[in-house]
Design an enzyme around this catalytic site. Sequence first.
Site, PDB file in Angstrom:
ATOM      1  N   HIS E  16       0.837  -1.204   0.000  1.00  0.00           N
ATOM      2  CA  HIS E  16       0.000   0.000   0.000  1.00  0.00           C
ATOM      3  C   HIS E  16       0.871   1.252   0.000  1.00  0.00           C
ATOM      4  O   HIS E  16       0.618   2.213  -0.720  1.00  0.00           O
ATOM      5  CB  HIS E  16      -0.884   0.040   1.252  1.00  0.00           C
ATOM      6  N   LYS E  40     -17.710  -6.660   7.192  1.00  0.00           N
ATOM      7  CA  LYS E  40     -16.516  -7.450   7.486  1.00  0.00           C
ATOM      8  C   LYS E  40     -16.092  -7.216   8.929  1.00  0.00           C
ATOM      9  O   LYS E  40     -16.405  -6.203   9.524  1.00  0.00           O
ATOM     10  CB  LYS E  40     -15.362  -7.056   6.555  1.00  0.00           C
ATOM     11  N   ARG E  89      -2.058  -6.297  -8.200  1.00  0.00           N
ATOM     12  CA  ARG E  89      -1.079  -7.336  -7.880  1.00  0.00           C
ATOM     13  C   ARG E  89      -1.237  -8.487  -8.863  1.00  0.00           C
ATOM     14  O   ARG E  89      -0.782  -8.441  -9.973  1.00  0.00           O
ATOM     15  CB  ARG E  89      -1.326  -7.865  -6.463  1.00  0.00           C
ATOM     16  N   SER E 127      -2.772  -7.761   3.215  1.00  0.00           N
ATOM     17  CA  SER E 127      -3.025  -7.567   4.637  1.00  0.00           C
ATOM     18  C   SER E 127      -3.323  -8.903   5.327  1.00  0.00           C
ATOM     19  O   SER E 127      -2.946  -9.115   6.474  1.00  0.00           O
ATOM     20  CB  SER E 127      -4.200  -6.599   4.830  1.00  0.00           C
TER      21      SER E 127
END
Lengths: 158, 158, 158, 158, 158, 158
Positions: E16, E40, E89, E127
């Site tokens: 990030h 979440k 990514r 993460s």
Amino acid sequence: MIAVYPGSFDPVTNGHLDIIERSASLFDKVYVAVLKNSSKMPLFSVEERCELIERVTHHLDNIVVTSFDGLLVDFVKKVDGKIIVKGLRALSDFEYEFQMALTNKKLDNDVETVFLSTSAQNQYLSSSIVKDIARYKGSLDGLVPAEIQNDIYKKLEK
Amino acid sequence: MIAVYPGSFDPVTNGHLDIIERSASLFDKVYVAVLKNSSKMPLFSVEERCELIERVTHHLDNIVVTSFDGLLVDFVKKVDGKIIVKGLRALSDFEYEFQMALTNKKLDNDVETVFLSTSAQNQYLSSSIVKDIARYKGSLDGLVPAEIQNDIYKKLEK
Amino acid sequence: MIAVYPGSFDPVTNGHLDIIERSASLFDKVYVAVLKNSSKMPLFSVEERCELIERVTHHLDNIVVTSFDGLLVDFVKKVDGKIIVKGLRALSDFEYEFQMALTNKKLDNDVETVFLSTSAQNQYLSSSIVKDIARYKGSLDGLVPAEIQNDIYKKLEK
Amino acid sequence: MIAVYPGSFDPVTNGHLDIIERSASLFDKVYVAVLKNSSKMPLFSVEERCELIERVTHHLDNIVVTSFDGLLVDFVKKVDGKIIVKGLRALSDFEYEFQMALTNKKLDNDVETVFLSTSAQNQYLSSSIVKDIARYKGSLDGLVPAEIQNDIYKKLEK
Amino acid sequence: MIAVYPGSFDPVTNGHLDIIERSASLFDKVYVAVLKNSSKMPLFSVEERCELIERVTHHLDNIVVTSFDGLLVDFVKKVDGKIIVKGLRALSDFEYEFQMALTNKKLDNDVETVFLSTSAQNQYLSSSIVKDIARYKGSLDGLVPAEIQNDIYKKLEK
Amino acid sequence: MIAVYPGSFDPVTNGHLDIIERSASLFDKVYVAVLKNSSKMPLFSVEERCELIERVTHHLDNIVVTSFDGLLVDFVKKVDGKIIVKGLRALSDFEYEFQMALTNKKLDNDVETVFLSTSAQNQYLSSSIVKDIARYKGSLDGLVPAEIQNDIYKKLEK
């Protein structure tokens, strides 16, 4: 356990060298086998490609650099090998290499293909990229070993 | 419902044959349409490729083997077809076939492309792999029907 | 030829509707089959989802909207179907749908899965995206048929 | 050379068994290591999963079935292993497994992950698919070894 | 030109941070926007996540760290932004991010999503991986900035 | 901020034009840079390709159409650019473009590649598809701008 690491190696890159070194630490003996492929127009001859690989693998004593043509599984059997080593980079590799692994297993069920994941910094490195960059005198640092960089620049000047 | 199954079929493989058989059970009539593509160098001529397909589809009575050039949608319309059948194998297929399906839909909104999933054992089979193996006298069992294996070996000897 | 188009349809989108319409033009009868999946928490009940589909398919006379649980191949057989229709969008769809198609073929070799390519403008549309947008009062034009947009906004207010 | 084959094995499938057998022929000793993952709700307990694996691997004498929690590289080091074995199926596997392989290499540079390609007939097989089919009494032949099929049916009845 | 870089940042990683730094050099002002996603279960609260980002971006003077809920395009418009920045990514990212980019373009045609390619060494960093490693006291060097590593270890001890 | 949008543009399509227009609204000046690639056999000469692009971009006043050979990063530097713009379509694009972006970053760390997602209707459009369709007199509406369609038909007649 004897393994074979086949490829075009036109020329050998840091990505190839990484796979060679890791294979050498996993298996008793590793044949780095340069494919004689008459249908492609390589930059380096088979003999030159073998010589470049030998120059950058002097520190490894269980490596044999050689060339082959014909079916890969026949070569593996000829050298009493049991394992084919392939480095996996990105997606397109995956598809093609899977196709070849399943085909080779069909041709000879005793031969096993094992894949090693290419290191992060080499994920997108290929012999083609190396040649494209060298053609325009771009830097090859980090892409191919220092001791063969001049061979590539020179070959592309001709 | 009339369907068209287009391809290069150079040569027909067990994977193609599987799609032909399944299409024949789904649709009233299926044209197996060999593409005349002047820009590629095929191993077999268009006539030979048609003959090989006919030899392995004698058991199917709603199949017509033919060749075509020009736009696929024009051929489909010419034979009063409504459906294009394609077998999907692996990822690279998917991308290209999707591109073609959407393009063909743009060219003729009445023509629908339906995809059949290639059977598990044929997932990684292609005409190119077949030719690579045959070139070095590897076994073609399970890859192409027995009755055409010799044609492939012979053609590659020349 | 009887086909089954299974899904969650929570709620039906323009992408689903496109596949329903194209299936209806290809096959004699198409069952739109809403999956009763007790393990997920749907926004709409099975009955509501069926009702929404019926509301947007009144113009199609060879469509039957229904629900099912158990194995899909058992349902297909129960309605004398032979074909499972699936729309393919993007890559993740492809992997999962292939897995299901090969599994269903293993469970019942008479049932064939045919894939239709989702139209370009619906490639990235999903029921989840629709709900995410509706939750924050974003416009649903072009994403779901006009006659059910209010049902979605209302349901999410509760 | 000592290898570790980690996984959830909930339950072990023919795909897992294929990888176990091939690993056993490649390496001196293979630990089949069942992950204790408290955050997922498994169907079988860790002990049950180990017992099922042991039941289907009696014919292999260089296999140790065990469980672990914590970092995989720590477990590999604890058993003096050098190799992590993973089977690669389809695309989604590839992405995740690559991520884990590079992460594990970062955590312990001495540990190498080698990938074996899942056999064609097991390409789309997973423990989840097995459970979905068993839940509705579908046939598990060809998906899991015969001697554990009843355990799966029974567990899902409860 | 004002840009928005949205995400969960639970917690912020070196991947990030790399995107934040590169965005800061491309655009006049960059809002790092932490998504309040009630569905979440994050490890860090929205406030904590903002504080961690601020701690590692002190050297950048055209960055604003903030949080948002609702539609992203509404937030972009509220801050007079025109650009959404996303790091790409691997493959799964690509699919999802494309879906979101096309959806956001549909919702507001004036907002443009630009993708930056994640650096090679961060390609497989996420993460989730960071939390998995920290949970078992694995080293976070090279994965997250040094000044927030202890916050992650501590949070996971609780 | 000066950006460079490189490509073969043989010929320019609606997909390219969409990226050009969006780049022109994001950056101060955009060089549309036609690659002189001696190893491919283009349909249009470099000069013709530049002329076609100029004809369809008259409405944009911060665009410069030009050609280049050598390393892209050298060209970017020569025009004082900082950004390379690329449109991303489907998966194969993604892999190759990522490889190039990481390679270019290695060659010149100051140059940043930003990706724009191709619009839904252009996802599967390419110069090759355009030429295939034009060769057989298929309609190019919606694929390339109206004012250059005749140039393509004429060129392919020769």
